[in-house]
Motif scaffolding. Structure first.
Motif, PDB file in Angstrom:
ATOM      1  N   VAL A   1      -3.946   1.677  12.633  1.00 15.94           N
ATOM      2  CA  VAL A   1      -4.015   1.184  11.502  1.00 15.94           C
ATOM      3  C   VAL A   1      -4.095  -0.192  11.779  1.00 15.94           C
ATOM      4  O   VAL A   1      -4.966  -1.434  11.174  1.00 15.94           O
ATOM      5  N   CYS A   2      -3.288  -0.827  12.489  1.00 18.25           N
ATOM      6  CA  CYS A   2      -2.978  -2.382  12.721  1.00 18.25           C
ATOM      7  C   CYS A   2      -4.245  -2.951  13.283  1.00 18.25           C
ATOM      8  O   CYS A   2      -4.733  -4.115  13.080  1.00 18.25           O
ATOM      9  N   ARG A   3      -4.753  -2.058  14.328  1.00 17.43           N
ATOM     10  CA  ARG A   3      -5.838  -2.929  15.038  1.00 17.43           C
ATOM     11  C   ARG A   3      -7.336  -2.746  14.406  1.00 17.43           C
ATOM     12  O   ARG A   3      -8.024  -3.588  14.470  1.00 17.43           O
ATOM     13  N   ALA A   4      -7.322  -1.850  13.163  1.00 14.35           N
ATOM     14  CA  ALA A   4      -8.531  -2.068  12.440  1.00 14.35           C
ATOM     15  C   ALA A   4      -8.499  -3.279  11.584  1.00 14.35           C
ATOM     16  O   ALA A   4      -7.608  -4.110  11.415  1.00 14.35           O
ATOM     17  N   SER A   5      -9.759  -3.506  11.147  1.00 16.97           N
ATOM     18  CA  SER A   5     -10.134  -4.836  10.214  1.00 16.97           C
ATOM     19  C   SER A   5      -9.368  -4.647   9.015  1.00 16.97           C
ATOM     20  O   SER A   5      -9.304  -3.372   8.366  1.00 16.97           O
ATOM     21  N   PRO A   6      -8.734  -5.837   8.199  1.00 18.83           N
ATOM     22  CA  PRO A   6      -8.255  -5.538   7.202  1.00 18.83           C
ATOM     23  C   PRO A   6      -9.506  -5.402   6.029  1.00 18.83           C
ATOM     24  O   PRO A   6     -10.434  -5.656   6.337  1.00 18.83           O
ATOM     25  N   GLU A   7      -9.302  -4.716   4.862  1.00 18.89           N
ATOM     26  CA  GLU A   7      -9.853  -4.547   3.717  1.00 18.89           C
ATOM     27  C   GLU A   7     -10.408  -5.987   3.202  1.00 18.89           C
ATOM     28  O   GLU A   7      -9.430  -6.840   3.054  1.00 18.89           O
TER      29      GLU A   7
ATOM     30  N   VAL B   1      -1.842   4.043  -0.252  1.00 16.61           N
ATOM     31  CA  VAL B   1      -3.335   4.350  -0.894  1.00 16.61           C
ATOM     32  C   VAL B   1      -3.136   4.455  -2.133  1.00 16.61           C
ATOM     33  O   VAL B   1      -4.218   3.983  -2.968  1.00 16.61           O
TER      34      VAL B   1
ATOM     35  N   ARG C   1      -7.802  -0.901  -7.023  1.00 14.75           N
ATOM     36  CA  ARG C   1      -9.162  -0.738  -7.198  1.00 14.75           C
ATOM     37  C   ARG C   1      -9.571  -0.167  -8.764  1.00 14.75           C
ATOM     38  O   ARG C   1     -10.709  -0.796  -9.233  1.00 14.75           O
TER      39      ARG C   1
ATOM     40  N   TYR D   1     -16.757  -8.199  -6.769  1.00 20.76           N
ATOM     41  CA  TYR D   1     -15.800  -7.090  -6.434  1.00 20.76           C
ATOM     42  C   TYR D   1     -15.459  -7.452  -5.106  1.00 20.76           C
ATOM     43  O   TYR D   1     -14.519  -6.970  -4.558  1.00 20.76           O
ATOM     44  N   ASP D   2     -16.310  -8.319  -4.425  1.00 21.12           N
ATOM     45  CA  ASP D   2     -15.935  -8.687  -3.071  1.00 21.12           C
ATOM     46  C   ASP D   2     -16.069 -10.171  -2.696  1.00 21.12           C
ATOM     47  O   ASP D   2     -16.225 -10.864  -3.661  1.00 21.12           O
TER      48      ASP D   2
ATOM     49  N   LEU E   1     -14.056   1.586  10.957  1.00 17.48           N
ATOM     50  CA  LEU E   1     -13.220   1.710   9.680  1.00 17.48           C
ATOM     51  C   LEU E   1     -12.350   0.647   9.650  1.00 17.48           C
ATOM     52  O   LEU E   1     -11.613   0.422  10.461  1.00 17.48           O
ATOM     53  N   SER E   2     -12.145   0.345   8.403  1.00 17.38           N
ATOM     54  CA  SER E   2     -10.923  -0.592   7.912  1.00 17.38           C
ATOM     55  C   SER E   2      -9.701  -0.109   7.924  1.00 17.38           C
ATOM     56  O   SER E   2      -9.598   1.322   7.871  1.00 17.38           O
ATOM     57  N   ARG E   3      -8.710  -0.928   7.798  1.00 15.50           N
ATOM     58  CA  ARG E   3      -7.101  -0.222   7.819  1.00 15.50           C
ATOM     59  C   ARG E   3      -7.138   0.650   6.412  1.00 15.50           C
ATOM     60  O   ARG E   3      -6.476   1.858   6.521  1.00 15.50           O
TER      61      ARG E   3
END
Lengths: 232, 399
Positions: free
Chosen positions: A27-33, A208, A215, A231-232, B11-13
């Protein structure tokens, strides 16, 4: 046998630990939302999300019969877990006596909540595939864990001093022999099994649920005439 | 053949957490349209997420020590079929007690399968080439984008604050719908512009939804720059799929916030009715039932405005489906699955038709070109019959 139980604990602790760390790394190494709208990051919305987690608010909207069982199950499970802290703390703080008392009642209620959940899941649906085998196994496992705990509390009490001594010795990496009572051995083995079987949603789901609340707020942003459609 | 690429690479966090967060409670099976018509839990949302978790565990988890970090191709193919059979309607995410944003997640998992060369399925593979060549996913000549349906005497300006985007499905597959849009816009009377038939290309939704992201950036930039050059401040569109992608993903592919606002046509028309800019002259003494498109209701939360428009019709009695608003049932047209899993889509469309008939509706009102096309197709050779009309098509007859 008792010595074996002490030593199989460590590989199981290690596996559970590695699984947890691996999940955290993933989770930590993935890009943040990216780019949450600032409106959606308001504290009030975040707190509403936290309430959704604490009271399983989304499940309440979907299935009220199941909600009461699931909420009580999660509550009693956490309280029982907190009540067990006294077995791993050398000198428990004074406030823990209250949690022990609450945990005692929670422990009694826990197996009943599981039986209720199973009942609602199996009886309340027409189609048999409405509960997964994995979930049946998991909650049956926890049910037996709870039942052995209740039996030890009220019927076949093991030597609490020995139990505590065993648990603290495990954490101190100087394991001693566990109490010889069969019921305790079963209870402890079920606990080790649960460590291996612990579902990944325990950490992910609360986050989530909060994200879902954010969301929901973002979905309100496409209003015309009204605010910016960002939205973004 | 085996695969070594990490399954979490793109994929994102949030998305990884969502994949891990499924409790397998199976509440979603009760609302999944694919489950309704196939009754096959092996392809259900929790099973798909479970399969994907297994892929992650086998390649990046402890299991990788045993499996060597490899996943069998057959498992990947099974997953690909399951995820592409989904209509991406998002009903599962709406009912999910955890709130997993499935409507967003499925296209991203599809993208992973595309990157591995396993997806998409069937003629979905041709979409990038077809769109590159013709500017639309239907392989139709761009010169004929407007000609068969655009009404006479529509005053389209070269530059205006408001622009109208017809969308490929409307222009080629659901022409009464886009024709109705223009007639209503003319009646409102505010000047609006449109891109030329060669310039109004696909918004990118078919590529996004099938996980083929390669061309998205260029398509999006091309459209946004074209509207920007016309001084557009509001971009109107009636297709929920286009609106969804425009609002949520165009800024990401464009690299900055959009220079204009995206508005669904029902929002614009409801506002015009409120302000007295549009008068509905004729009444309609009928029961009408409105079907919420998944990408409009669950996707961007436009639920009230279409009803506001319908309530403005004198004499019309508005009925509701049992599942409506954010909980609406997919008509079968979504997720680019309707061409590949045709029988599923037809069966879902017929569920919508049957319920409309049971409710005693005189008209089934839609506001999505994909729904319009598929539900009309589903009614052929079906016992249940109810006249189908697009919301703007209906309105254009009454003004």
């Amino acid at each position: 046998m008792e010595a074996l139980i002490a030593y199989i604990s460590y590989p199981i602790f290690l596996v559970a630990y590695i699984k947890g760390v691996q999940n955290a790394i993933l989770v930590c190494r993935a890009s943040p939302e990216a780019h949450l709208h600032p409106e959606a990051g308001r504290l009030s919305i975040f707190l509403a999300g936290v309430l959704d987690v604490v009271f399983l608010g989304r499940l309440f909207k979907v299935n009220k019969a199941l909600w009461i069982g699931e909420w009580l199950f999660h509550l009693t499970f956490v309280l029982t877990l907190i009540g067990h802290l006294r077995f791993i703390l050398y000198s428990p703080p004074a406030w823990m006596s209250t949690t022990v008392c609450i945990g005692k009642y929670a422990g009694i209620l826990l197996p009943f909540t599981i039986v209720y959940i199973l009942f609602v899941r199996i009886m309340n649906r027409e189609r048999k595939h409405f509960i997964s085998i994995r979930n049946i196994m998991l909650i049956t496992h926890i049910c037996f864990l709870g039942l052995t705990g209740v039996l030890m509390r009220y019927m076949i009490r093991p030597d609490i001093i020995s139990v505590k001594h065993f648990m603290i010795s495990l954490l101190a990496l100087r394991p001693v022999m566990p109490p010889p009572e069969t019921l305790f051995i079963i209870h402890y083995l079920l606990f080790l099994g649960l460590l291996l079987y612990i579902p990944s949603h325990i950490i992910g789901a609360p986050l989530v649920i909060i994200a879902a609340r954010l969301r929901g707020e973002r979905a309100k942003l496409l209003h015309y005439p009204g605010r910016e459609t960002t939205y973004d | 053949m085996t695969e070594r690429r990490p399954f979490t690479k793109d994929l994102s966090r949030k998305e990884i957490l969502e994949i891990k967060a499924c409790t397998e409670c199976r509440e979603c099976l009760s609302v999944c349209p694919v489950q309704e018509v196939t009754d096959n839990p092996a392809i259900s949302p929790p099973e798909r997420l479970k399969m994907y978790r297994e892929f992650i565990n086998r390649t990046e988890g402890l299991k990788a020590l045993v499996t060597g970090g490899e996943v069998d191709r057959k498992l990947l193919e099974d997953f690909t079929r399951a995820v592409f059979e989904c209509t991406t309607c998002g009903a599962c995410g709406e009912i999910c007690p955890v709130g997993i944003d499935t409507q967003r997640l499925w296209p991203l998992l599809r993208r992973e399968m595309v990157k591995r060369g396993i997806g998409p399925i069937g003629n979905q593979r041709d979409l990038p080439e077809v769109i590159r060549r013709t500017g639309n996913p239907y392989d139709q000549p761009p010169s004929e984008r407007y000609s068969p349906w655009i009404p006479e005497g529509i005053p389209v300006k070269n530059k205006a604050e408001i622009a109208y985007y017809a969308g490929c499905t409307g222009a080629y597959q659901a022409q009464p719908m886009v024709k109705g849009d223009l007639l209503v816009l003319r009646a409102i009377g505010e000047p609006f512009t449109m891109l030329g038939p060669e310039d109004e290309v696909c918004c990118g939704f078919p590529l996004f939804i099938t996980g083929q992201f390669q061309m998205l950036e260029s398509l999006v930039k091309r459209l946004i720059d074209a509207y920007r050059s016309r001084g557009v401040g509001i971009l109107l569109c009636s297709c929920p799929c286009c609106v969804n992608l425009m609002v949520r993903d165009w800024p990401r592919f464009y690299g900055s916030p959009l220079p204009f606002r995206i508005v669904h046509i029902t929002q614009y028309v409801a506002d015009a009715i409120r302000k007295g800019k549009l008068k509905i002259v004729d009444g309609l003494d009928e029961n009408i039932i409105y079907h919420d498109p998944c990408y409009l209701s669950r996707g961007v939360g436009v639920i009230e405005e279409p009803r506001e428009v319908l309530r403005a019709i004198p004499g019309a009695k508005i009925l509701e489906f049992d599942r409506h608003g954010r909980n609406s049932r997919c008509c079968g047209a979504g997720g680019a699955a309707r061409k590949i899993f045709h029988e599923n889509a037809i069966a879902m469309g017929r569920l919508t038709i049957d319920e409309a008939c049971e409710k005693g509706a005189d008209k089934l009102v839609l506001s999505c070109p994909a729904c319009y096309e598929k539900v009309n197709e589903a009614m052929k050779d079906h016992t249940g019959k109810v006249p189908i009309v697009d919301i703007m098509e209906l309105l254009s007859r009454l003004i």
